[in-house]
Scaffold this active site. Structure first.
Site: not given
Ligand code: GAR
Length: 191
Positions: A14-16, A87, A104, A106, A147, A176
Site C-alpha cells: 500500500g505504499s502507492n 491484484l 491502474n 502497472h 493491462d 510511482e
Molecule cells: C506497485 O509497484 C504496482 O505498480 C504493482 O504492485 C505494486 C504495489 O506496491 N501493480 C501491479 O503489478 C499490477 N499489475 P504498493 O502496494 O507498495 O503500492
C-alpha cells in the site's frame, strides 16, 4: 462544489495508496472516500487505519461478484476508482459502470510485460530476463483485457547491467510515488 470522490483499491504493502492519501489529504476538489482491500492482513489495512481513511475489507468472492463492487461504489457516490497494487481482476460489470473511470498503475512500460500473471516482482524478473535497457511505469485506464486500457502517462528509468529485481523494484516504486498522484490529479481535474 462537490468534490470528486475516489475509492482506492489495494491488496498489499500500500505504499502507492498511502502516497495518494497523503497527496489528496487537504485537497479542495478531490476526496478519498475509502480504501478497499481484499486482504485483511495486508499492510495497507493498518496504513489506512492510521491515516484515518475509511476501510472496507472484502473477500475474493465479493470482488468476483457481478454486483458487490458496483453497489458499494454507487452507494458511496464514487466518481473514480484507483487501483494501487490491487491484484484481482476487476469484474466487467464494474468496468461497464465506470468506463474510463478506473485507473491502474502497472510497473512496466506497457504493452511490454503486461497481462495475466504479470505483477510485482514477476514483472521485474521478466524485464531482467529480456535484457531491457530501461523500464518504468504505466498509468492507464482499466478495460476488460488485463493491462490494455488507454494509457494516460508513462515514465521510464534506465536499468544498470547489475541491477537486481529489488533494485529495479525500488526504482519503479520511486517513479510511482513521484508520478501517480499528480497524474491522477491532472487527469480527473482535466488540468
Ligand atoms: C506497485 O509497484 C504496482 O505498480 C504493482 O504492485 C505494486 C504495489 O506496491 N501493480 C501491479 O503489478 C499490477 N499489475 P504498493 O502496494 O507498495 O503500492
Amino acid at each position: 462544489m462537490k468534490p470528486i470522490k475516489i475509492a482506492l483499491f489495494a491488496s498489499g504493502t500500500g505504499s502507492n495508496a498511502e502516497t495518494i492519501i497523503r497527496y489528496f489529504e487537504h485537497h479542495s476538489a478531490v476526496e478519498i472516500v475509502f480504501v478497499l482491500s481484499n486482504k485483511s492482513h495486508a499492510p495497507i489495512v493498518e496504513k489506512a487505519k492510521s491515516l484515518g481513511v475509511s476501510l472496507i475489507i472484502c473477500n475474493n468472492q465479493q470482488v468476483e461478484d457481478e454486483s458487490y463492487l458496483v453497489n458499494l461504489c454507487k452507494s458511496q457516490d464514487i466518481d473514480y476508482i484507483i487501483l494501487a497494487g490491487f491484484l484481482r481482476k476487476i469484474p466487467d460489470t464494474l468496468i461497464a459502470f465506470y468506463p474510463e473511470k478506473i485507473i491502474n498503475i502497472h510497473p512496466s512500460l506497457l504493452p511490454k510485460f503486461g497481462g495475466a500473471g504479470m505483477y510485482g516482482k514477476f514483472v521485474h524478473e521478466a524485464v531482467i530476463a529480456a535484457h531491457e535497457k530501461e523500464t518504468g511505469i504505466s498509468i492507464h485506464y482499466v478495460s476488460e483485457e488485463f493491462d490494455s486500457g488507454r494509457i494516460i502517462a508513462q515514465f521510464s528509468v534506465p536499468i544498470q547491467i547489475d541491477d537486481t529485481v529489488e533494485a529495479i523494484q525500488e526504482k519503479v516504486h520511486q517513479l510511482e510515488h513521484q508520478h501517480f498522484a499528480p497524474t491522477i490529479e491532472r487527469e480527473i481535474l482535466d488540468m
